[in-house]
Write an enzyme that holds these catalytic residues in place. Structure first.
Site, PDB file in Angstrom:
ATOM      1  CE1 TYR A  37      -4.028   2.060   0.187  1.00  0.00           C
ATOM      2  CE2 TYR A  37      -3.083   3.018   2.236  1.00  0.00           C
ATOM      3  CZ  TYR A  37      -4.137   2.947   1.336  1.00  0.00           C
ATOM      4  OH  TYR A  37      -5.064   3.639   1.109  1.00  0.00           O
ATOM      5  CB  CYS A  80      -7.848   7.264  -0.046  1.00  0.00           C
ATOM      6  SG  CYS A  80      -9.557   6.892   0.620  1.00  0.00           S
ATOM      7  CG  HIS A  81      -4.635   6.699  -2.410  1.00  0.00           C
ATOM      8  ND1 HIS A  81      -5.828   6.281  -2.519  1.00  0.00           N
ATOM      9  CD2 HIS A  81      -4.149   5.699  -1.688  1.00  0.00           C
ATOM     10  CE1 HIS A  81      -5.922   5.046  -1.894  1.00  0.00           C
ATOM     11  NE2 HIS A  81      -4.989   4.667  -1.583  1.00  0.00           N
ATOM     12  N   GLY A  82      -4.331  11.434  -1.075  1.00  0.00           N
ATOM     13  CA  GLY A  82      -3.662  12.648  -1.220  1.00  0.00           C
ATOM     14  C   GLY A  82      -4.130  13.625  -2.553  1.00  0.00           C
ATOM     15  NE  ARG A 130      -0.582   5.739   1.663  1.00  0.00           N
ATOM     16  CZ  ARG A 130      -0.864   6.104   2.859  1.00  0.00           C
ATOM     17  NH1 ARG A 130      -2.138   6.354   3.192  1.00  0.00           N
ATOM     18  NH2 ARG A 130       0.107   5.733   3.971  1.00  0.00           N
TER      19      ARG A 130
END
Lengths: 418, 189
Positions: A295, B153-155, A299
């Site tokens: 994960y 969640c991921h910016g 990201r």
């Protein structure tokens, strides 16, 4: 499975069975007299522990399926019913939920063991590759299982993971829709995930069968990474390793029980005790701990398709590992340079896991964690694609012992035995 | 018995290939129902429409509705928010397309093509990265640097026209098909 069989039927009945279905012979040759290197240490007991974990997940899972309802409107309540009303439902569900974490803990130890002692190298490439396949199937199964309680993390975890497929150019969105059976994660998705969650463990069991079959052709690797050369190097599997495996399994079950009885929600996320709400995303979506390093990689890349590709590459790399390592020495005990990079790699995986557990904008010691995750991802890939091929060629390994027996028993004992 | 060896194609070769080809076609035809059953059913395909009463929404406020099972953002933008969206040079955007279902696919992402009535921005509340619901930005509680939304969640950060400005999301927030029934009613879908 390999080599001449040493089975001698003891009674008329055994002889009768042996001529028709030689199952007792198979059990005898693989689990009783099977010659096993005499120097296997604690890290070699995790294969048995993993088999136990799979059995526990299947038995508790079958029981849970008797009470669970795979319906978006009823799933959350049916899980609460298991926790409150079903006799011992709380126990069985907590064993199943913590069992997943204990399964992954054991599989990671098992994989790092293989990495350290070079168990993936010839002639054991297929054992390793089947192991990676089991690992991927475990991740899929765990993901499907995590969706079933239909809490907030279940729903949004399912949304994020299935949306990974939408990164594929042109057909990605169609694949996502096909996976969902709708235009978003919903009832259709929950039902199919339940079906697959029930199916995959049996596929895993079948691949475990192949994994063990492949293991019994060359036999176990060992901490020295050298081949078995004479019967002196080995011990029969039973009683030496059945007892050793059983002992460490007991210790592992104590750890398992400690979580189930004293901290059953240790690995859980409080958000998953809220029913799924398609309109509100929890502030931070965090996958289960065993998926966090991947994960973090996803990201750390500021591009959707590239992020998914990097994560996929990190997994595919494991399959290619036997051919990326150019060293002829298996065990890192005799590879002073690679050994140090191995420990950096181990720390790197934990660090990536930490980055994955924190929010995207988190900062530690003044450094944005996204930068740390980027460096960690680069090291992860460089370890396999750069360090392994190059160091294997330039490193001077230490001198290998003459034999396992000589290393374990010393020169005199070997001479006396001869 | 006389053995005849010949490289020429025989009747038997033809039958092998033809049988094999028919078998492959049959296997694929048999597999298709098992693949297609996973796709959305007719019930799910039936396009839902949602009618929204805009009168209750205050300037600067966003209300979340549901459309086809997913969140739908309806935001009544303030003049300042509209001005900041209009001030952006479209050529500098990560995604220069309007992604507006009411307009042709190649329409540029100008503010006028994102929100046909400047006061009303209507977009799907689904981050184009991995599908989370972004959090709306308000003057008192800013989310992201661009005044629009931030996906936690991921910016991914979106501006006041719902256009992606920073982060991993590849596209602007999708504008669904909609028609204004009156000044205060809109039909989505």
């Amino acid at each position: 499975m390999s080599g001449p069989s040493t089975y001698i039927p003891k009674s008329g009945l055994e002889k009768w069975i042996d001529q028709r279905l030689p199952l007792p012979r198979l059990m005898h040759d693989t689990m009783q007299t099977f010659p096993t290197p005499r120097n296997l240490n604690i890290w070699y007991t995790f294969g048995g522990i993993l088999t136990f974990c799979l059995g526990v997940q299947i038995i508790t899972g079958i029981v849970l399926a008797m009470h669970y309802v795979a319906n978006a409107g009823l799933a959350f309540d049916s899980v609460e019913k298991i926790m409150r009303d079903v006799n011992y439902g709380w126990l069985i569900r907590y064993i199943h939920a913590n069992g997943a974490s204990m399964f992954f803990l054991a599989v990671y130890i098992h994989m790092f063991r293989g990495l350290y002692y070079g168990s993936y190298k010839a002639p054991r490439e297929l054992i390793w590759i089947l192991g990676v396949l089991i690992y991927l199937l475990m991740m899929a199964t765990a993901f499907f299982g995590y969706v079933l309680p239909w809490g907030q993390m279940s729903f949004w975890g399912a949304t994020v993971i299935t949306n990974l497929f939408s990164a594929i150019p042109v057909i990605g969105q169609h694949i996502a829709t096909w996976l969902w059976g709708d235009f978003a994660v919903g009832d259709a998705t929950l039902n199919r995930f339940f079906s697959l969650h029930y199916l995959l463990p049996f596929i895993i069991a079948a691949v475990v069968g192949l994994h063990i079959w492949a293991l019994h052709v060359p036999g176990n690797n060992n901490p020295l990474g050298i081949d078995v050369k004479s019967p002196q190097d080995t011990l029969p599997f039973h009683p030496y390793y059945t007892v050793k495996d059983a002992f460490y399994l007991c210790l592992y079950v104590i750890l398992f029980a400690a979580f189930v009885f004293y901290s059953p929600d240790f690995f859980g996320n409080p958000d998953n005790y809220q029913p799924a709400n398609p309109l509100v995303t929890p502030p931070d979506i965090v996958p289960e701990w065993y998926l966090l390093p991947y994960y973090a990689m996803l990201r750390s890349v500021p591009n959707k398709l590239l992020g998914v590709l990097v994560m996929g590459l990190a997994l595919v790399t494991l399959v290619l590992l036997p051919w990326l390592d150019t060293s002829r020495v298996r065990s890192l005990r005799f590879r002073p340079v690679m050994k140090q990079f191995f420990w950096v790699f181990a720390v790197d995986c934990v660090l990536l896991g930490y980055c994955g557990s924190q929010s995207v904008e988190a900062v530690a010691f003044g450094i944005p964690l996204v930068i740390v995750a980027r460096l960690g991802t680069v090291y992860y890939l460089a370890y396999f694609w750069v360090l392994m091929p190059i160091i294997g060629l330039i490193e001077t390994p230490k001198k290998l012992p003459a034999s396992i027996a000589q290393s374990v028993l010393g020169d005199k004992a070997v001479a006396a035995a001869e | 018995m006389t053995a005849t060896t010949s490289d020429a194609t025989t009747r038997r070769d033809f039958l092998y290939v033809a049988t094999g080809a028919m078998g492959a076609v049959g296997a694929a035809a048999a597999a298709w129902p098992f693949i297609d059953q996973m796709n959305p059913s007719t019930a799910a395909l039936a396009l839902g429409t949602t009618e929204i009463d805009l009168a209750a929404i205050q300037p600067g406020q966003q209300v979340i509705y549901t459309w086809r099972g997913q969140p739908l953002f309806v935001r009544r933008r303030t003049p300042a928010e509209i001005a900041s969206a209009k001030a952006v040079d479209v050529s500098t955007l990560p995604d220069p397309l309007a992604r507006n279902a009411n307009l042709p696919d190649n329409t540029p992402a100008t503010d006028a093509d994102r929100a046909t009535k400047p006061e009303w921005l209507i977009v799907k509340g689904v981050c184009t990265h991995l599908g989370c619901t972004p959090t709306v930005s308000t003057p008192t509680a800013p989310e992201g640097e661009y005044g629009g939304w931030l996906c936690h969640c991921h910016g991914s950060a979106y501006d006041t026209a719902g256009r992606i400005r920073k982060g991993p999301a590849p596209e602007n927030l999708a504008v669904p098909p909609y028609t204004f029934l009156s000044d205060t009613r809109v039909k989505v879908g």
